[in-house]
Design an enzyme around this catalytic site. Structure first.
Site, PDB file in Angstrom:
ATOM      1  N   SER A   1       0.789  -1.077  -0.037  1.00 24.10           N
ATOM      2  CA  SER A   1      -0.018   0.131   0.164  1.00 24.10           C
ATOM      3  C   SER A   1       0.745   1.257  -0.063  1.00 24.10           C
ATOM      4  O   SER A   1       1.705   1.358  -1.150  1.00 24.10           O
ATOM      5  CB  SER A   1      -0.952   0.199   1.325  1.00 24.10           C
ATOM      6  OG  SER A   1      -1.937   1.136   0.942  1.00 24.10           O
TER       7      SER A   1
ATOM      8  N   ASP B   1      -5.721  -3.628  -2.721  1.00 19.50           N
ATOM      9  CA  ASP B   1      -4.687  -3.180  -1.598  1.00 19.50           C
ATOM     10  C   ASP B   1      -4.071  -4.621  -0.898  1.00 19.50           C
ATOM     11  O   ASP B   1      -4.803  -5.452  -0.581  1.00 19.50           O
ATOM     12  CB  ASP B   1      -5.288  -2.360  -0.514  1.00 19.50           C
ATOM     13  CG  ASP B   1      -4.340  -1.672   0.370  1.00 19.50           C
ATOM     14  OD1 ASP B   1      -3.351  -2.393   0.897  1.00 19.50           O
ATOM     15  OD2 ASP B   1      -4.237  -0.694   0.541  1.00 19.50           O
TER      16      ASP B   1
END
Length: 314
Positions: free
Chosen positions: A41, A155
């Site tokens: 991320s 993610d």
């Protein structure tokens, strides 16, 4: 024997992840520079910028951000699988970094993403750096998923929030991990947001604090969110829809992080204390960066043990 290869695992954590910048600075001050970087991320964004030798540019940019600047990067949508498409943000990074291939980076790098259809953990060790970063940062429900090679990706924090295992698989003998999910579970987000609002910079227009929310709500005129808001107009402290989603993901990532690191422990764990910084408060970069430096100072003894290992092997 050669000295051990040091891997740096930069975890997920949205705006809190800007503390990675301070961590890298403080480690460098101690003479420790990673041989391998793996990011998840926001960790993929900071780690990728470092590996691509655009670290200073990234820091200058994030330190310059104001609330109003942050809002301009969000392109709100209801049809893309997330409230924010994120294309404007990626366009900015492309202008700054360009279309760099991961395999051409001077430092081995990998970004972690999750395949939406299967839940598989994917490691980007080649291909376009920006594609890898964009996929790794697709926070569920907030940023739209990304399609790469006919696979929809979200993610990497969903499956591996602190990619220690990736560092080890890429040849790291010693791994320093940065966990941004510590202390998030159980926090009262509504009280936190009220406190932030009361301490807002009076020099900035009040409208900027709610600009993003206004844009989102205007796009959600007849949506479930508005229906819930109408039903929840009472004096209780019941959390809002956004609070529920983000808090649930915080719980999930905390539990996954604990499990993954218990089974594959790093040699050093750094835990910046930034639970008071909200999901999108990237305009608080200076605060996050400073805490990144401080968390390294708090772990000096553990880090010095790494240097002892290096000296004994070299």
């Amino acid at each position: 024997m050669d000295r051990p290869h040091i891997g740096l695992a930069l975890g997920s954590g949205s705006a809190r992840g800007l503390s990675h910048i301070g961590v890298i600075h403080a480690l460098g001050d101690m003479g420790i520079r990673p041989d391998i970087i793996c990011g998840c991320s926001v960790g993929s964004m900071v780690g990728g910028a470092y590996a691509a030798d655009h670290f200073d540019q990234l820091e200058v940019w994030v330190r310059s951000l104001k609330r109003t600047d942050v809002v301009r990067f969000f392109d709100v949508s209801l049809t893309g699988g997330g409230v924010i498409l994120g294309e404007r943000l990626i366009t900015f990074f492309r202008d700054q970094i360009g279309d760099i291939m991961i395999e051409s980076l001077p430092i081995p790098f990998a970004a972690v993403a999750t395949e939406l259809a299967t839940g598989r953990e994917l490691w980007f060790k080649q291909g376009l750096l920006l594609d890898a970063i964009r996929a790794s940062m697709s926070f569920p429900g907030l940023f739209a998923p990304v399609q790469i090679d006919n696979r929809w990706l979200i993610d990497g924090g969903v499956v591996n929030p602190v990619p220690v295992s990736v560092c080890k698989a890429m040849g790291a003998d010693v791994v320093i991990a940065v966990n941004l999910n510590s202390g998030l579970v159980g926090r009262h987000t509504s009280a936190k947001q009220a406190k932030r609002a009361s301490s807002a910079d009076p020099r900035e227009p009040v409208e900027s604090l709610t600009d993003l929310t206004t844009r989102i709500k205007s796009s959600l005129k007849n949506s479930v969110d508005n229906l819930i808001a109408q039903l929840w107009q009472d004096d209780s402290d019941r959390p809002g829809l956004f609070d529920v989603v983000t808090s649930s993901i915080n719980i999930m990532q905390d539990r996954i992080t604990r499990s993954r690191m218990a089974g594959d422990p790093p040699d050093v764990v750094l835990t910046p204390q930034l639970d008071h910084i909200g999901l999108l408060e990237v305009y608080r970069a200076a605060e996050a960066i400073e805490e990144g430096k401080q968390c390294v100072l708090r772990a000096q003894q553990s880090i010095r043990n790494i240097r002892i290992i290096e000296d004994s092997i070299a």
